[in-house]
Design an enzyme around this catalytic site. Sequence first.
Site, PDB file in Angstrom:
ATOM      1  N   HIS A  20       5.096  20.922  -2.679  1.00 59.00           N
ATOM      2  CA  HIS A  20       3.729  21.444  -2.778  1.00 59.00           C
ATOM      3  C   HIS A  20       3.801  22.966  -2.889  1.00 59.00           C
ATOM      4  CE1 HIS A  20      -0.516  21.652  -0.712  1.00 59.00           C
ATOM      5  NE2 HIS A  20      -0.541  22.069  -1.968  1.00 59.00           N
ATOM      6  N   HIS A  71      -3.126  20.463  -6.147  1.00 54.31           N
ATOM      7  CA  HIS A  71      -4.572  20.679  -6.086  1.00 54.31           C
ATOM      8  C   HIS A  71      -5.170  21.364  -7.314  1.00 54.31           C
ATOM      9  CE1 HIS A  71      -3.279  20.297  -1.785  1.00 54.31           C
ATOM     10  NE2 HIS A  71      -4.204  19.356  -1.887  1.00 54.31           N
ATOM     11  N   CYS A 131      -1.877  24.969  -8.565  1.00 52.50           N
ATOM     12  CA  CYS A 131      -1.164  24.296  -7.483  1.00 52.50           C
ATOM     13  C   CYS A 131      -0.729  22.934  -8.023  1.00 52.50           C
ATOM     14  CB  CYS A 131      -2.086  24.115  -6.270  1.00 52.50           C
ATOM     15  SG  CYS A 131      -1.398  22.969  -5.055  1.00 52.50           S
ATOM     16  N   GLU A 145     -10.804  29.194   1.636  1.00 52.51           N
ATOM     17  CA  GLU A 145     -10.134  28.239   0.736  1.00 52.51           C
ATOM     18  C   GLU A 145      -8.793  28.842   0.318  1.00 52.51           C
ATOM     19  OE1 GLU A 145     -10.246  25.018  -0.614  1.00 52.51           O
ATOM     20  OE2 GLU A 145      -8.346  25.917  -1.288  1.00 52.51           O
ATOM     21  N   LYS A 146      -7.706  28.212   0.761  1.00 49.21           N
ATOM     22  CA  LYS A 146      -6.376  28.805   0.592  1.00 49.21           C
ATOM     23  C   LYS A 146      -5.877  28.865  -0.842  1.00 49.21           C
ATOM     24  CE  LYS A 146      -4.073  24.459   1.868  1.00 49.21           C
ATOM     25  NZ  LYS A 146      -5.137  23.746   2.597  1.00 49.21           N
ATOM     26  N   HIS A 147      -6.518  28.163  -1.763  1.00 48.06           N
ATOM     27  CA  HIS A 147      -6.022  28.166  -3.137  1.00 48.06           C
ATOM     28  C   HIS A 147      -6.598  29.287  -4.013  1.00 48.06           C
ATOM     29  CE1 HIS A 147      -4.991  23.977  -2.096  1.00 48.06           C
ATOM     30  NE2 HIS A 147      -4.004  24.181  -2.934  1.00 48.06           N
ATOM     31  N   HIS A 157      -0.995  29.057   2.002  1.00 46.84           N
ATOM     32  CA  HIS A 157      -0.851  27.826   1.237  1.00 46.84           C
ATOM     33  C   HIS A 157       0.538  27.251   1.526  1.00 46.84           C
ATOM     34  CE1 HIS A 157       0.106  25.350  -2.292  1.00 46.84           C
ATOM     35  NE2 HIS A 157      -1.186  25.065  -2.267  1.00 46.84           N
TER      36      HIS A 157
END
Length: 125
Positions: free
Chosen positions: A52, A112, A109, A16-18, A46
């Site tokens: 973004h 997100h 983010c 999970e990149k976040h 990310h």
Amino acid sequence: MKSLNGLYQSGDWKGEKHVPVIHAPESVKAGEEVEVKVVIGEEIPHPNTLEHYISWIKVYYHPEGAKFPVEIGNYDFSAHGESDLLTEPYIVTRFKANKPGTILASSYCNIHGLWENSVELKVEG
Ligand SMILES: [Fe+2]
């Protein structure tokens, strides 16, 4: 009352990149400097565009047995987008602790939402 607790997301940073990736030693001596690096998107990058991006990272230390965490630092990437400059969600900080505890990191983010992670730190007297 709604709580922020339920709005923080987490998971395995490898998938999970976040999720903030926290690099810190497992163990230090009491009073020794602890260097902490926090990165978003270490395994899966990310997106880092004008539209973004990661807006901020915060780092806390919660000493074992303490009622409250201590905010070590608050890192705002407020220059993101100025003069075509894109900031990278990467910070390094240092602190000294006398008690073992938990290093926590949170991040935001702009698309997100809120993310968090933590690691344990042993402190040997
Ligand atoms: Fe995102």
